[in-house]
Design a protein around this motif. Structure first.
Motif, mmCIF file in Angstrom:
data_model
loop_
_atom_site.group_PDB
_atom_site.id
_atom_site.type_symbol
_atom_site.label_atom_id
_atom_site.label_comp_id
_atom_site.label_asym_id
_atom_site.label_seq_id
_atom_site.Cartn_x
_atom_site.Cartn_y
_atom_site.Cartn_z
ATOM 1 N N UNK A 504 0.768 -1.188 -0.098
ATOM 2 C CA UNK A 504 -0.148 0.096 -0.032
ATOM 3 C C UNK A 504 0.972 1.276 -0.007
ATOM 4 N N UNK A 505 2.203 1.115 0.129
ATOM 5 C CA UNK A 505 3.188 2.191 0.036
ATOM 6 C C UNK A 505 3.869 2.323 -1.068
ATOM 7 N N UNK A 506 3.645 1.509 -2.350
ATOM 8 C CA UNK A 506 4.185 1.234 -3.425
ATOM 9 C C UNK A 506 3.406 2.068 -4.337
ATOM 10 N N UNK A 507 3.977 3.046 -5.218
ATOM 11 C CA UNK A 507 3.267 3.700 -6.196
ATOM 12 C C UNK A 507 2.869 2.997 -7.328
ATOM 13 N N UNK A 508 1.973 2.650 -7.758
ATOM 14 C CA UNK A 508 1.473 1.718 -8.774
ATOM 15 C C UNK A 508 1.172 2.340 -10.029
ATOM 16 N N UNK A 509 1.305 3.762 -10.114
ATOM 17 C CA UNK A 509 0.753 4.504 -11.300
ATOM 18 C C UNK A 509 1.718 5.552 -11.299
ATOM 19 N N UNK A 510 1.564 6.467 -12.459
ATOM 20 C CA UNK A 510 2.314 7.799 -12.355
ATOM 21 C C UNK A 510 1.451 8.760 -11.833
ATOM 22 N N UNK A 511 1.815 9.354 -10.828
ATOM 23 C CA UNK A 511 1.357 10.485 -10.060
ATOM 24 C C UNK A 511 1.635 11.703 -11.057
ATOM 25 N N UNK A 512 0.423 12.734 -10.815
ATOM 26 C CA UNK A 512 0.825 14.190 -11.527
ATOM 27 C C UNK A 512 1.823 14.719 -11.072
ATOM 28 N N UNK A 513 2.562 15.492 -11.963
ATOM 29 C CA UNK A 513 3.506 16.345 -11.730
ATOM 30 C C UNK A 513 3.732 17.447 -12.568
ATOM 31 N N UNK A 514 3.666 18.697 -12.080
ATOM 32 C CA UNK A 514 3.772 19.934 -12.687
ATOM 33 C C UNK A 514 4.742 19.942 -13.923
ATOM 34 N N UNK A 515 4.467 20.183 -14.922
ATOM 35 C CA UNK A 515 5.255 20.316 -16.406
ATOM 36 C C UNK A 515 6.525 21.126 -16.047
ATOM 37 N N UNK A 516 6.303 22.241 -15.150
ATOM 38 C CA UNK A 516 7.540 22.998 -15.033
ATOM 39 C C UNK A 516 8.418 22.376 -13.775
ATOM 40 N N UNK A 517 8.200 21.495 -13.058
ATOM 41 C CA UNK A 517 8.737 20.966 -11.853
ATOM 42 C C UNK A 517 10.369 20.274 -12.195
ATOM 43 N N UNK A 527 6.063 5.661 -10.300
ATOM 44 C CA UNK A 527 5.683 4.298 -10.326
ATOM 45 C C UNK A 527 6.878 3.302 -9.857
ATOM 46 N N UNK A 528 6.765 2.338 -8.659
ATOM 47 C CA UNK A 528 7.745 1.692 -8.364
ATOM 48 C C UNK A 528 8.446 2.531 -7.209
#
Length: 650
Positions: A504-517, A527-528
């Protein structure tokens, strides 16, 4: 026979700030006058604007189950977050919360668990900041809102819980006839929350792994180089690792070394000694420069560098034993004072105390060093520390958490003592047929297995008593070693429960990140990666260690889920490493640096707003020690999985 649960949905919109009721609604098709139409299909929802304007959207899922729900938001909320003190979200502060989708391991993911079954739901990740979603719960079920508005507070840092109910709820713009759509995943089943969560991953999120931009050869060379460059010479000629450097205004926190967490100097010594000699002969110019520095600094000429350096580190930390079996290994680089975990500065209450996790990690390292270097004093130290914990084991079977030097238990909460269990299991082969040791370990294994069975995973992270992934890892590692040594599957069920919690602590998908970040510009994939605890809302590279133990569990259970999770963890850990092509805002002396804190969401450890939502930072030794060590273990035991991760390398 599989039960079928009827799922009922509801929806609301706001148009230009005003609530609009549905003029027609059959539970899947909503007409909001001349403003919009919402269709909820099998795997998505589609909002069509009939008029240009500013929109807000809420979709609610009615629970098919009765009773009070146990709420789980992965990596954010576990059983109300009532364990420990801190400013993190807790039902002590408010009964219901709205959390932005970026905070959790699956976007806008939540599981409501009832006596008869569980309801789980999530959304696909947002593609624009203005359409980020939040997720919440009520006595009736689950709700998503777009745009997100975290309420009643937003957790921004270890000491920053921002009241938000007075803030304006924003809107997103749609032209006339424009379509806005997101994938909507829903699962209702007659299982508990963790089993439901794993089924949810299998149904919606198992996918091909994104291949990273590094090879395992590069990984080994960069990690080994950074570790060597973090070694310093003590006044007495010994060696240790610095905690970190180049961290700007927060570097005062890092003026310590330690044999165990957070620095892991003693495990680094083990890994130096285990590194094959040919690895020190690689042509990598950064690695060769680091090797030359170590040989000159410690006057190591013709001997095998790995073992020579390991002995210097191991001997240096022997001074942590103030009295027989009373071992502390956190040392101030300013005063030379010895104490418990960060116990001389940031956490002065730990100064005179002994910590079970720290002792367990350090003694496991000394056992490995004894195997390699054949120094009897390392084994004798381990026996004395073992005697301390055998003498002071709690009636429950726990090996405690914090102790005074005279053996009084100061704090016995959580899973720190599972690290002592792991140490004692490893010690057994040096003290064969010791009934007292065997009985103590059996009692401890039963206790920590019972914590897993009761889903009590908290207080392993040393500066946070809240739910944390490392609690699951501590129990899993201990139970795996116990079963391997005893040649039994006695605690396989509890080990799987711990692993399910870890998932439940492992990212299974791509989280949103601001384009400028900064993270987006680096092509970073969440992910991962894995989050730390409900008190630490950043990602880190602990996945290398999780992958190793998941592969051990796969060997035991033949459950393909653990193999697939190990693959994404390994792939995710092959990211954000400083080399000649990726400077990561550091000069050449930081070759191999991999940041400890990945701030993908609105959170920063030190509450710095500028460091939230897409940044990375903090050089710290454990990332390199743990990562490199796990790599060596996997290379020796599961090389085919490393090859699998690399097979489609591009």
């Amino acid at each position: 026979m599989k039960r079928i649960f009827e799922i009922k949905l509801d929806a609301r919109i706001w148009y230009n700030g005003e609530s609009v009721d549905a003029s027609a609604n059959d539970g899947r098709h909503f007409i909001f006058g001349d403003k919009a139409i919402l269709e909820i299909k099998e795997d998505c929802f589609i909002l069509t604007a009939l008029s240009e304007g500013l929109f807000r959207l809420q979709i609610s899922i009615q629970s098919p189950f009765e009773g009070k729900a146990d709420v789980m938001v992965p990596s954010v909320w576990y059983e109300g977050n009532i364990k420990g003190e801190g400013l993190f979200p807790s039902e002590r502060t408010a009964a219901y919360w709205h959390f932005e989708e970026t905070r959790m391991a699956i976007p806008a993911m939540i599981v409501l668990s009832y006596p008869a079954g569980s309801l789980a739901a999530s959304l696909s990740a947002a593609t624009e900041e203005q359409t980020l979603a939040d997720v919440s719960w009520s006595p009736n079920g689950i709700s998503f809102r777009i745009p997100a508005k975290e309420e009643p507070y937003s957790y921004r840092g270890k000491k920053s819980l921002v009241y938000t109910e007075d803030e304006v709820w924003s809107s997103f713009h749609l032209d006339k006839n424009a379509i806005f759509s997101r994938r909507l995943n829903i699962l209702a089943c007659d299982k508990g929350k963790y089993e439901t969560y794993v089924d949810f991953i299998k149904k919606f999120y198992l996918q091909d792994t994104k291949r990273p931009a590094y090879t395992w050869t590069e990984y080994q060379e960069t990690k080994l180089t950074r570790l060597l460059n973090m070694v310093r010479r003590a006044q007495n000629g010994g060696a240790y690792l610095i905690m970190g450097e180049g961290n700007g205004e927060v570097d005062d926190v890092y003026h310590f070394t330690s044999g165990s967490f957070l620095v892991k100097s003693l495990e680094a010594a083990v890994r130096f000694a285990q590194t094959p000699e040919d690895a020190f002969k690689r042509k990598n110019r950064h690695l060769q420069k680091a090797i030359c520095r170590i040989r000159t600094l410690f006057n190591i000429e013709n001997s095998y560098l790995g073992k020579a350096l390991a002995k210097l580190i191991a001997d240096f930390f022997l001074s942590g034993e103030e009295a027989p079996g009373c071992f502390q290994d956190c040392i101030s680089l300013d005063t030379g004072e010895i104490g418990g975990y960060l116990g001389i500065g940031e956490h002065p209450e730990f100064k005179h105390l002994i910590n079970a996790r720290c002792n367990g990690e350090a003694m496991c390292a000394y056992l490995h060093l004894y195997d390699i270097l054949k120094e009897p004093k390392y084994l004798e130290l381990c026996k004395r520390v073992a005697s301390f914990y055998l003498q002071h084991q709690l009636k429950s079977g726990s090996y405690g958490r914090w102790f005074s030097k005279d053996g009084k238990s100061i704090d016995s909460n959580g899973t720190n003592g599972a690290h002592i269990g792991l140490f004692l299991v490893n010690l057994e082969k040096y003290i064969p047929f010791d009934s007292r040791l065997e009985e103590s370990i059996d009692k401890a294994a039963a206790y920590y297995a019972s914590l897993a069975d009761a889903e009590q995973f908290y207080a392993d992270t040393l500066d946070a008593d809240s739910a944390d992934k490392e609690a699951g890892i501590a129990i899993l590692s201990f139970l795996l070693s116990y079963m391997e040594n005893r040649n039994t599957r006695k605690y396989a069920k509890e080990a799987k429960k711990a692993a399910y919690f870890i998932s439940t602590w492992i990212w299974q998908d791509e989280s949103f990140l601001p384009q400028s970040s900064k993270l987006k510009k680096e092509g970073f994939s969440t992910r991962g990666l894995s989050a730390v605890s409900v008190a630490h809302h950043h990602l880190d590279f602990y996945g290398m260690l999780i992958a190793r133990d998941f592969l051990r569990l796969y060997d035991l259970t033949k459950d393909e889920f653990f193999h697939s999770q190990a693959v994404i963890l390994l792939s995710g850990s092959l990211q954000l490493i400083k080399n000649d092509e990726h400077p990561l805002d550091r000069d050449a002396s930081f070759y191999g640096y991999q940041p400890e804190q990945i701030n993908h969401t609105k959170w920063d450890y030190f509450s710095f707003e500028k460091n939230m939502s897409g940044t990375y930072g903090i050089d710290i030794a454990w990332v390199n020690v743990l990562g490199y060590g796990a790599y060596l273990d996997i290379m020796n035991n599961f090389k085919e999985v490393l090859d699998e991760v690399q097979r489609d390398f591009t």
